[in-house]
Motif scaffolding. Structure first.
Motif, PDB file in Angstrom:
ATOM      1  N   GLN A 102       0.776  -1.115  -0.032  1.00  0.00           N
ATOM      2  CA  GLN A 102      -0.037  -0.045  -0.015  1.00  0.00           C
ATOM      3  C   GLN A 102       0.874   1.267   0.027  1.00  0.00           C
ATOM      4  N   CYS A 146       3.262   3.887  -1.911  1.00  0.00           N
ATOM      5  CA  CYS A 146       3.550   4.259  -3.344  1.00  0.00           C
ATOM      6  C   CYS A 146       4.908   4.826  -3.277  1.00  0.00           C
ATOM      7  N   ASP A 182       4.516  -0.011  -6.217  1.00  0.00           N
ATOM      8  CA  ASP A 182       3.985  -0.076  -4.836  1.00  0.00           C
ATOM      9  C   ASP A 182       5.279  -0.753  -4.212  1.00  0.00           C
ATOM     10  N   LEU A 203      -0.459  -0.728  -8.180  1.00  0.00           N
ATOM     11  CA  LEU A 203      -1.048   0.358  -7.141  1.00  0.00           C
ATOM     12  C   LEU A 203      -2.524   0.202  -7.207  1.00  0.00           C
ATOM     13  N   LEU A 204      -3.204   0.151  -8.343  1.00  0.00           N
ATOM     14  CA  LEU A 204      -4.502  -0.138  -8.512  1.00  0.00           C
ATOM     15  C   LEU A 204      -5.396  -1.342  -7.795  1.00  0.00           C
ATOM     16  N   HIS A 223      -5.415  -1.505  -4.523  1.00  0.00           N
ATOM     17  CA  HIS A 223      -5.748  -1.188  -3.190  1.00  0.00           C
ATOM     18  C   HIS A 223      -6.930  -0.091  -3.308  1.00  0.00           C
ATOM     19  N   VAL A 243      -3.641   4.079  -0.972  1.00  0.00           N
ATOM     20  CA  VAL A 243      -2.234   4.017  -1.088  1.00  0.00           C
ATOM     21  C   VAL A 243      -1.649   5.085  -0.218  1.00  0.00           C
ATOM     22  N   GLU A 250      -6.864   7.621  -2.883  1.00  0.00           N
ATOM     23  CA  GLU A 250      -7.258   6.287  -3.817  1.00  0.00           C
ATOM     24  C   GLU A 250      -6.388   6.480  -4.941  1.00  0.00           C
ATOM     25  N   PRO A 251      -5.771   5.356  -5.329  1.00  0.00           N
ATOM     26  CA  PRO A 251      -4.898   5.045  -6.367  1.00  0.00           C
ATOM     27  C   PRO A 251      -5.012   5.780  -7.599  1.00  0.00           C
ATOM     28  N   LYS A 252      -6.393   5.869  -8.095  1.00  0.00           N
ATOM     29  CA  LYS A 252      -6.770   6.289  -9.398  1.00  0.00           C
ATOM     30  C   LYS A 252      -6.796   7.906  -9.251  1.00  0.00           C
TER      31      LYS A 252
END
Length: 168
Positions: A54, A56, A73, A128-129, A131, A134, A148-150
């Motif tokens: 989690q 980055c 990650d 990364l996506l 989770h 992150v 949020e990863p996005k």
């Protein structure tokens, strides 16, 4: 200690990163500051109490001498050959500490995924996506923030790619 980026004087975030958050309209972003440095992904995960994956990591590479940021990650390593192929470069190497600071404005161990001194190409590994949230550095080794990863990928202007080293 948990603060928001609007408390820039004592948020723990690097001033350049705090300014980037303001410019992006993210003043209310939670910043966690730690008394001890969290220069490695493992140290950050332990301090936060999250999974290593989690975290980055914001890593600078040189592709044919041009800096490129790779977001990965914390549990994985970057496959430099996959980065080379993705960029169509002849040679990709890890950037030296002075290049990292010159390019981003931050020292290794505190490089955030966005808010850099110079604009660079950004690649974000698809891992990364996986989770919901992150955690990334907020410009120094004592401060991190969740996202949020996005959203992180969007704010970093990253292209989602597969550049994670595969273990056999």
């Amino acid at each position: 200690m948990t603060t928001t980026a609007s408390d820039t004087e004592d948020s723990g975030a690097h001033p350049r990163f705090a300014e980037a958050l303001r410019e992006l309209g993210l003043e209310g972003l939670e910043i966690r500051r730690f008394p001890d440095a969290t220069r490695t992904a493992a140290e950050a995960a332990a301090a936060i109490g999250c999974e290593l994956s989690q975290i980055c990591k914001s890593l600078i590479f040189a592709a044919d001498g041009v800096p490129v940021l790779v977001l990965m990650d914390g549990a994985s390593r970057v496959d430099v050959e996959l980065v080379r192929q993705e960029l169509g470069a002849d040679k990709v190497t890890r950037a030296k500490a002075d290049v990292v600071r010159e390019t981003t404005g931050y020292a290794i161990g505190g490089v955030p995924p966005f808010g850099h001194r110079n604009r660079t190409r950004v690649l974000a590994d698809r891992s990364l996506l996986e989770h919901d949230v992150v955690w990334a550095a907020a410009g120094n080794p004592h401060a991190v923030f969740p996202m949020e990863p996005k959203d992180l990928v969007a704010h970093a202007g990253a292209t989602v790619v597969d550049v994670r080293e595969r273990t056999s």
